[in-house]
Motif scaffolding. Structure first.
Motif, PDB file in Angstrom:
ATOM      1  N   GLN A  25       5.323  29.240 -32.966  1.00 56.36           N
ATOM      2  CA  GLN A  25       5.018  29.626 -33.602  1.00 56.36           C
ATOM      3  C   GLN A  25       2.759  29.419 -33.017  1.00 56.36           C
ATOM      4  O   GLN A  25       1.914  30.452 -33.521  1.00 56.36           O
ATOM      5  N   LEU A  44      -3.998  28.832 -30.620  1.00 53.03           N
ATOM      6  CA  LEU A  44      -3.190  30.398 -30.942  1.00 53.03           C
ATOM      7  C   LEU A  44      -1.922  29.427 -32.169  1.00 53.03           C
ATOM      8  O   LEU A  44      -1.300  29.040 -32.150  1.00 53.03           O
ATOM      9  N   ASP A  46       0.762  32.055 -33.978  1.00 49.51           N
ATOM     10  CA  ASP A  46       1.362  33.580 -34.437  1.00 49.51           C
ATOM     11  C   ASP A  46       0.889  33.943 -36.042  1.00 49.51           C
ATOM     12  O   ASP A  46       1.637  32.874 -36.929  1.00 49.51           O
ATOM     13  N   VAL A  51      -2.076  37.063 -33.898  1.00 49.41           N
ATOM     14  CA  VAL A  51      -2.624  36.248 -33.507  1.00 49.41           C
ATOM     15  C   VAL A  51      -3.868  35.365 -33.386  1.00 49.41           C
ATOM     16  O   VAL A  51      -4.806  36.679 -33.483  1.00 49.41           O
ATOM     17  N   SER A 130       1.332  39.255 -30.335  1.00 50.32           N
ATOM     18  CA  SER A 130       2.286  37.946 -30.782  1.00 50.32           C
ATOM     19  C   SER A 130       1.979  36.772 -29.655  1.00 50.32           C
ATOM     20  O   SER A 130       1.535  37.230 -28.828  1.00 50.32           O
ATOM     21  N   LEU A 131       2.335  36.344 -29.954  1.00 51.44           N
ATOM     22  CA  LEU A 131       2.843  34.774 -29.041  1.00 51.44           C
ATOM     23  C   LEU A 131       3.906  35.274 -28.668  1.00 51.44           C
ATOM     24  O   LEU A 131       3.431  35.228 -27.177  1.00 51.44           O
TER      25      LEU A 131
END
Length: 170
Positions: A25, A44, A46, A51, A130-131
């Motif tokens: 994440q 970063l 998630d 993000v 999103s990641l």
């Protein structure tokens, strides 16, 4: 002593999946300047609906607003002006800009201010990505800082100017 060991072992076993989940994440991106020098980092994380990007990039034009985007390719080659990073990340194929009729791209993010010390420090939340999710995942793509502010209208990239710093999201 046996109870203490059993409790500690159980806690370690329970913590292992959580640690693995946290790793998937989060991501790191190390910036490279247009001269090929390391000049910043982004962390970063998630979240449920996007993000969070915490960024610190140096050696930028002091006292200016700059564009900050996610680009489609995870290639940051300073020898080509970071052009290998491609266009803005745009999985839904809409127009560029927060002020366009169909936009913004998933890679569009608000302009950021560079302090008098030449450092851009920011926390940006991008709700369009999103990641790791397949359609809008950004791991393996690039973060980009441009020379000018994004006008949020011009196609295809907001007239943001040269690419000053690029970082692959790992």
């Amino acid at each position: 002593m046996k109870t203490l060991f059993s409790t500690a072992a159980a806690m370690l076993l329970l913590a292992t999946p959580l640690a693995a989940q946290q790793t998937s994440q989060t991501a790191i991106a190390n910036f490279v300047s247009k001269d090929g020098k390391a000049n910043g980092r982004a962390a970063l994380t998630d979240a449920d609906k996007g993000v969070l990007i915490e960024v610190d990039v140096s050696d930028l034009p002091p006292g200016t607003w700059v564009a900050f985007h996610v680009h489609e390719s995870g290639k940051c080659d300073h020898t080509d002006g970071h052009k290998a990073a491609g266009a803005h990340f745009n999985p839904t194929e809409v127009e560029h800009g927060f002020l366009s009729v169909t936009g913004p791209h998933a890679g569009d993010m608000p302009n950021q201010y560079v302090g008098q010390d030449g450092v851009m420090r920011a926390q940006v939340f991008n709700a369009f990505v999103s990641l790791d999710e397949t359609d809008n995942g950004i791991r393996g793509r690039a973060l980009m800082v441009h020379a000018r502010a994004d006008d949020n209208r011009s196609q295809p990239a907001g007239d943001a100017g040269d690419r000053l710093a690029c970082a692959v999201i790992e």
